[in-house]
Design an enzyme around this catalytic site. Structure first.
Site, PDB file in Angstrom:
ATOM      1  N   ASP A  77       0.857  -1.177   0.000  1.00  0.00           N
ATOM      2  CA  ASP A  77       0.000   0.000   0.000  1.00  0.00           C
ATOM      3  C   ASP A  77       0.898   1.233   0.000  1.00  0.00           C
ATOM      4  O   ASP A  77       2.042   1.178   0.461  1.00  0.00           O
ATOM      5  CB  ASP A  77      -0.875   0.030   1.253  1.00  0.00           C
ATOM      6  CG  ASP A  77      -1.961  -1.032   1.237  1.00  0.00           C
ATOM      7  OD1 ASP A  77      -1.967  -1.867   0.307  1.00  0.00           O
ATOM      8  OD2 ASP A  77      -2.792  -1.036   2.152  1.00  0.00           O
ATOM      9  N   HIS A  80       5.152  -7.241  -0.464  1.00  0.00           N
ATOM     10  CA  HIS A  80       5.064  -8.532  -1.136  1.00  0.00           C
ATOM     11  C   HIS A  80       5.861  -8.519  -2.429  1.00  0.00           C
ATOM     12  O   HIS A  80       6.346  -7.482  -2.877  1.00  0.00           O
ATOM     13  CB  HIS A  80       3.589  -8.842  -1.446  1.00  0.00           C
ATOM     14  CG  HIS A  80       2.705  -8.888  -0.237  1.00  0.00           C
ATOM     15  ND1 HIS A  80       2.079 -10.042   0.189  1.00  0.00           N
ATOM     16  CD2 HIS A  80       2.335  -7.920   0.642  1.00  0.00           C
ATOM     17  CE1 HIS A  80       1.364  -9.778   1.272  1.00  0.00           C
ATOM     18  NE2 HIS A  80       1.501  -8.496   1.559  1.00  0.00           N
ATOM     19  N   SER A 124       7.501   3.604   5.290  1.00  0.00           N
ATOM     20  CA  SER A 124       8.789   3.899   4.669  1.00  0.00           C
ATOM     21  C   SER A 124       8.616   3.934   3.157  1.00  0.00           C
ATOM     22  O   SER A 124       7.600   4.428   2.671  1.00  0.00           O
ATOM     23  CB  SER A 124       9.840   2.874   5.087  1.00  0.00           C
ATOM     24  OG  SER A 124      11.119   3.332   4.735  1.00  0.00           O
TER      25      SER A 124
END
Length: 362
Positions: free
Chosen positions: A144, A220, A331
């Site tokens: 995200d 991911h 981050s």
């Protein structure tokens, strides 16, 4: 005779203590001032006002680096591990949810009392159905976040935000041993960018995704690929929010980062997890030897680890959408990869994106 007596420390002792306190106070105050300036810039951008680029000077960067962000990040990490009393969990997490706009309806466990400490709450898992992985496109978003920049790499420079660049070679470091690659590298006489492109007619592309504190903190695999090498750069832990990225040139080269390199069906592929303030830990699930934000490190150093061995000639195979790693707080993820010239991104700079959504395809 009724006056109180005041005792003073020796002058030498005062001067031994004062420089550190002044340095921390000045650096912290300046960092706060920059946060306020970033907020004003964000408001102007929301109104559609184009903001001119104003880069930090060397002394401003040095002053920002004087703030002990690595120490503060380790302290924050320790605090995150402290188990909260059951009665305190809901108020604390609710405040965080309200501040950063967290959507707990997506969490696999919505009950706030389930999370024993802040670390568990930050690393919460999502319900499988809320992040479907796009099967129609070759590259998906690994996390995200917010798209800061994307496009072709030109002249060995990569944009961290519009108008502010950093060196591709400084960011990735020297080329890894060719024995670890599953493809034929370009001749050594070419530029660093050309050496990464392994097939004639291909180009090098990049995409920068900023994870805010309220975003899902795991990342991911963005495609089907094989990870052959890990390079860890210890470094600063400056903020990587878009305002600071617009202000400090080569910010991502200053900060601690973990570079994973390997190959996919079109050649070179890399994913880099960039650390930031309060991100005292970058975790890669299949790499148990990785330890980030150590108290001591040599400036400009890096350490390498190869996943290619006598028993494993293929490295670490990753499937698109497979769990790869996590941050302890928001981050940045940077993708740099090789693809044919007809590769197209399906993005807009500044847009919000979620893990599993399409980044681009052929």
């Amino acid at each position: 005779t009724d006056r109180k007596k005041f005792h003073t420390a020796p002058v030498g002792q005062v001067f031994r203590l004062r420089p550190f306190h002044v340095l921390v106070a000045t650096g912290g105050g300046y960092a706060g001032y920059r946060k306020y300036e970033d907020y004003k810039l964000e408001q102007l951008e929301k109104r559609g006002v184009e903001v001119p680029v104003k880069l930090a000077s060397e002394w401003e960067v040095a002053l920002y680096k004087s703030v002990p962000t690595r120490l503060l990040s380790r302290a924050w990490g320790r605090l995150n591990q402290v188990e909260l009393p059951t009665w305190l969990r809901k108020p604390v997490y609710s405040l965080y949810i309200w501040t950063f706009g967290v959507n707990m309806k997506e969490a696999a466990v919505e009950d706030l009392h389930h999370y024993r400490n802040l670390s568990e709450f930050f690393r919460r898992k999502l319900k499988p159905q809320v992040r479907p992985v796009c099967c129609l496109h070759s590259v998906i978003s690994p996390s995200d976040g917010k798209i800061l920049n994307f496009g072709q790499v030109k002249n060995c420079e990569v944009e961290q935000v519009k108008g502010v660049t950093y060196s591709l070679e400084s960011f990735l470091g020297p080329r890894i041993c060719t024995e670890e690659l599953h493809f034929t590298p370009a001749p050594p006489g070419n530029s660093f960018q050309q050496q990464l492109v392994t097939k004639e007619g291909n180009e090098l592309y990049h995409c920068v995704i900023y994870l805010a504190p309220g975003d899902y903190h795991c990342f991911h695999s963005p495609t089907d690929w094989r990870v052959s090498h890990r390079r860890h750069f210890p470094g600063s832990l400056m903020s990587v929010n878009p305002g600071v990225a617009r202000w400090i040139k080569e910010l991502f080269c200053h900060n601690e980062r973990v570079v994973l390199t390997g190959d996919w069906k079109h050649g070179f592929f890399s994913l880099t997890a960039v650390g930031a303030t309060n991100v005292g830990s970058i975790r890669i699930y299949f790499d148990q030897d990785l330890h980030t934000n150590s108290p001591c490190y040599s400036k400009g150093s890096y350490n390498d680890f190869s996943f290619i061995s006598n028993n494993n000639k293929e490295g670490i195979p990753m499937r698109k959408g497979e769990h790869l790693g996590e941050f302890n707080l928001g981050s940045t993820i940077v993708l740099i990869f090789e693809a044919p010239k007809d590769f197209k991104f399906h993005l807009k700079a500044g847009q919000k994106i979620r893990f599993g959504e399409a980044l681009g395809s052929l």
